[in-house]
Design an enzyme around this catalytic site. Structure first.
Site, PDB file in Angstrom:
ATOM      1  N   HIS A  21      42.159  54.990  11.035  1.00 24.50           N
ATOM      2  CA  HIS A  21      43.462  55.710  11.298  1.00 24.50           C
ATOM      3  C   HIS A  21      43.564  57.094  10.493  1.00 24.50           C
ATOM      4  O   HIS A  21      43.831  58.042  10.991  1.00 24.50           O
ATOM      5  CB  HIS A  21      44.659  54.879  10.770  1.00 24.50           C
ATOM      6  CG  HIS A  21      44.915  53.578  11.681  1.00 24.50           C
ATOM      7  ND1 HIS A  21      46.095  53.275  12.339  1.00 24.50           N
ATOM      8  CD2 HIS A  21      43.940  52.457  11.808  1.00 24.50           C
ATOM      9  CE1 HIS A  21      45.767  52.183  12.740  1.00 24.50           C
ATOM     10  NE2 HIS A  21      44.667  51.622  12.628  1.00 24.50           N
ATOM     11  N   ASP A 123      51.763  56.340  12.335  1.00 31.19           N
ATOM     12  CA  ASP A 123      51.529  54.995  13.215  1.00 31.19           C
ATOM     13  C   ASP A 123      52.286  53.700  12.393  1.00 31.19           C
ATOM     14  O   ASP A 123      51.845  52.731  12.946  1.00 31.19           O
ATOM     15  CB  ASP A 123      50.267  54.959  13.733  1.00 31.19           C
ATOM     16  CG  ASP A 123      49.296  54.796  12.572  1.00 31.19           C
ATOM     17  OD1 ASP A 123      49.667  55.060  11.432  1.00 31.19           O
ATOM     18  OD2 ASP A 123      48.060  54.712  12.879  1.00 31.19           O
ATOM     19  N   THR A 143      46.303  56.063  17.344  1.00 30.81           N
ATOM     20  CA  THR A 143      44.904  56.391  17.082  1.00 30.81           C
ATOM     21  C   THR A 143      43.958  55.452  17.799  1.00 30.81           C
ATOM     22  O   THR A 143      42.778  55.619  17.397  1.00 30.81           O
ATOM     23  CB  THR A 143      44.695  56.097  15.474  1.00 30.81           C
ATOM     24  OG1 THR A 143      45.020  54.879  15.172  1.00 30.81           O
ATOM     25  CG2 THR A 143      45.500  57.324  14.822  1.00 30.81           C
ATOM     26  N   GLN A 373      28.599  58.828  10.950  1.00 31.47           N
ATOM     27  CA  GLN A 373      28.561  58.057  12.436  1.00 31.47           C
ATOM     28  C   GLN A 373      28.377  58.962  13.470  1.00 31.47           C
ATOM     29  O   GLN A 373      27.441  58.861  14.257  1.00 31.47           O
ATOM     30  CB  GLN A 373      29.391  56.958  12.485  1.00 31.47           C
ATOM     31  CG  GLN A 373      29.478  56.244  14.157  1.00 31.47           C
ATOM     32  CD  GLN A 373      30.429  55.067  14.282  1.00 31.47           C
ATOM     33  OE1 GLN A 373      30.049  54.116  13.664  1.00 31.47           O
ATOM     34  NE2 GLN A 373      31.379  55.331  14.719  1.00 31.47           N
ATOM     35  N   GLN A 413      40.157  45.574  19.827  1.00 31.17           N
ATOM     36  CA  GLN A 413      38.840  45.736  20.224  1.00 31.17           C
ATOM     37  C   GLN A 413      38.563  44.981  21.624  1.00 31.17           C
ATOM     38  O   GLN A 413      37.693  45.287  22.058  1.00 31.17           O
ATOM     39  CB  GLN A 413      37.913  45.073  19.118  1.00 31.17           C
ATOM     40  CG  GLN A 413      38.283  46.144  17.628  1.00 31.17           C
ATOM     41  CD  GLN A 413      37.516  45.553  16.513  1.00 31.17           C
ATOM     42  OE1 GLN A 413      36.785  44.267  16.628  1.00 31.17           O
ATOM     43  NE2 GLN A 413      37.978  45.908  15.227  1.00 31.17           N
TER      44      GLN A 413
END
Length: 494
Positions: A21, A123, A143, A373, A413
């Site tokens: 987030h 959020d 997000t 990443q 997910q």
């Protein structure tokens, strides 16, 4: 004589304090500050402030003219670990401590730092409600995917229809989640299974605390903020975005933010460009893994990472390890120090992989605790991404044109994985507890052969569409301008 235009509001960003987030929230804050001249105060929890200092040094919180950082106590015990130790349950329980501290920040400290009216971007349900209580205008920045929020919005209907909570624990194991099809959710695929909905539905307890929090959150988003901004792009989720407009305040899709920031950075020079793209990692990154990738052939490496929250059992780690080894492909594997599930009240110990695995993969495998990443996924050596399907990871993979092996664990997910594998056709899904043979077969399927070629073609098309959306004049830039002109500007008219 025409009246002078009202001053832009001072934006207060306070994202839910986990890596997934914080990163996109900081990206949006940087973008609005750089491109539209908003003053910004970015709020961290105290534990994350300390983690940033350990991971990136004082420069991570140095700020810039018109952009400052603040921190509020969170009531959590301090941690000296550099590994990502995000614990969603602990963070949720800490929110009652955070709310009064946040109110004090807004009512006491920030007015002295800015003569402009404040506007909250968050959020966090209790923080949005606290803003409403003190008369602070607010906008939600969601997000993760629009599809996952739409799926969450349906949970109230699943409860009303008696599908949630589950009747008994056996329904988690007997195929009920797969065989129960939900074909009435607006904007979502007609073949959505109960398994594809966020994991909060997987309870048999009618008083389940997380389920109650989820229902409260979705109600908050419908009633409290003046707008909801999504980190996605219209072309990727057009149907669900259209359907969402009927149940939420005005909505705007403004992603993928890394591409928008790159567009801005390309036109900026020197230190200014660096300040736009400053990192937000809460853990130390192993940048040497990029040098290791430099020595590999294009599309020859499997990248495996499960974000900052997912934990694996020892058995799952071992099966995954041998699946990677048996595939025959080189791999880069991120394993956090706290990645393994432990029964110890003292917390996790460092993961120890079988020595036979280390010997078998010497020279073609690299294990690290954290990495940059986005840069890894953009490296030409990476040919597939074994992921937990966190939304930042999925967007980064799409933007890099890298197909995915999807192993969803919790929260949004499952929904993200469903969309990626059956709607966008950029990944293949693993079962909930894959053995080494399944992992090996899936890697071989994605890295080579006809299925792999099909996935690469599809993800290349989405990569192109994402780039178009993020170019100046693209849909995400148009929507960002609309956020400024239709939402932020209205603050001054109230």
């Amino acid at each position: 004589m025409a009246a002078a235009p009202a001053a832009k509001p001072h934006l207060v960003f306070f994202p839910f304090p986990t890596q997934g987030h914080v990163t996109p929230a900081l990206q949006l804050a940087r973008l609005l500050h750089h491109c539209h001249g908003f003053d910004v105060t970015f709020v961290h929890t105290e534990r994350n402030r300390l983690r940033l200092l350990r991971a990136r040094g004082p420069s991570a919180l140095a700020g810039a003219p018109g952009f400052r950082f603040a921190a509020v106590p969170d009531g959590l015990p301090p941690s000296d670990e550099d590994a990502a130790r995000d614990d969603a349950a602990a963070l949720l329980l800490s929110l009652p401590t955070v709310v009064p501290q946040f109110k004090d920040l807004v009512l006491s400290e920030l007015p002295a730092a800015s003569c402009r009216r404040l506007l909250l971007v968050s959020d966090i349900d209790p923080i949005l409600r606290a803003a409403q209580e003190i008369g602070l205008p607010c906008v939600t920045f969601w997000t993760t995917s629009a599809s996952s929020l739409m799926a969450m919005q349906q949970i109230q209907h699943l409860v009303a229809k008696g599908l949630v909570p589950l009747k008994d624990a056996e329904q988690l194991r007997n195929g009920y989640l797969d065989s129960t099809v939900i074909d009435w959710a607006p904007g979502l695929p007609k073949g959505m299974r109960l398994r594809d909905f966020p994991s909060f539905i997987r309870t048999t307890d009618p008083d389940d605390a997380v389920l109650a929090l989820t229902l409260r959150l979705t109600e908050c988003y419908r009633t409290v903020p003046s707008a909801v901004v999504f980190h996605t792009f219209e072309e990727l989720e057009s149907q669900v975005i259209s359907a969402m407009s009927d149940i939420l305040p005005p909505i705007y899709a403004i992603g993928p933010l890394p591409l928008l920031l790159r567009e801005v950075g390309a036109g900026a020079g020197g230190d200014h460009a660096a300040s736009i793209s400053v990192g937000s990692s809460l853990s130390k990154e192993d940048r040497a893994c990029l040098d290791w990738l430099d020595g590999k052939r294009p599309n020859s490496v499997v990248f495996a990472s499960f974000g900052s929250l997912v934990k694996l059992t020892c058995e799952q780690l071992v099966e995954l390890a041998w699946g990677l080894a048996s595939s025959g492909y080189d791999f880069l594997w991120v394993i956090r120090a706290d990645q393994q599930v432990t029964g110890s009240a003292a917390g996790a110990t460092a993961v120890v992989l079988p020595p036979e695995f280390m010997a078998e993969t010497e020279g073609r495998g690299r294990v690290t605790s954290w990495c940059p990443q986005e840069a890894v996924l953009r490296h030409e050596a990476v040919g597939a991404f074994l992921t937990h399907c966190g939304w930042n990871s999925m967007l980064e993979s799409v933007c890099a044109g890298v197909p995915m092996l999807c192993w969803p664990f919790a929260a949004d997910q499952q929904t993200n994985s469903r969309m990626a594998c059956t709607e966008w056709r950029v990944g293949v899904e693993l079962s909930e507890d894959p053995g080494r043979e399944e992992v090996e077969a899936a890697i071989r399927q994605v890295m080579g052969g006809g299925r792999g070629e099909e996935l690469r073609r599809s993800v290349a098309e989405w990569k192109y569409k994402a780039a178009l959306a993020a170019r100046l004049g693209g849909s995400s830039w148009v929507n960002l301008e609309r956020v400024v002109n239709e939402v932020l500007a209205l603050v001054d008219k109230k």
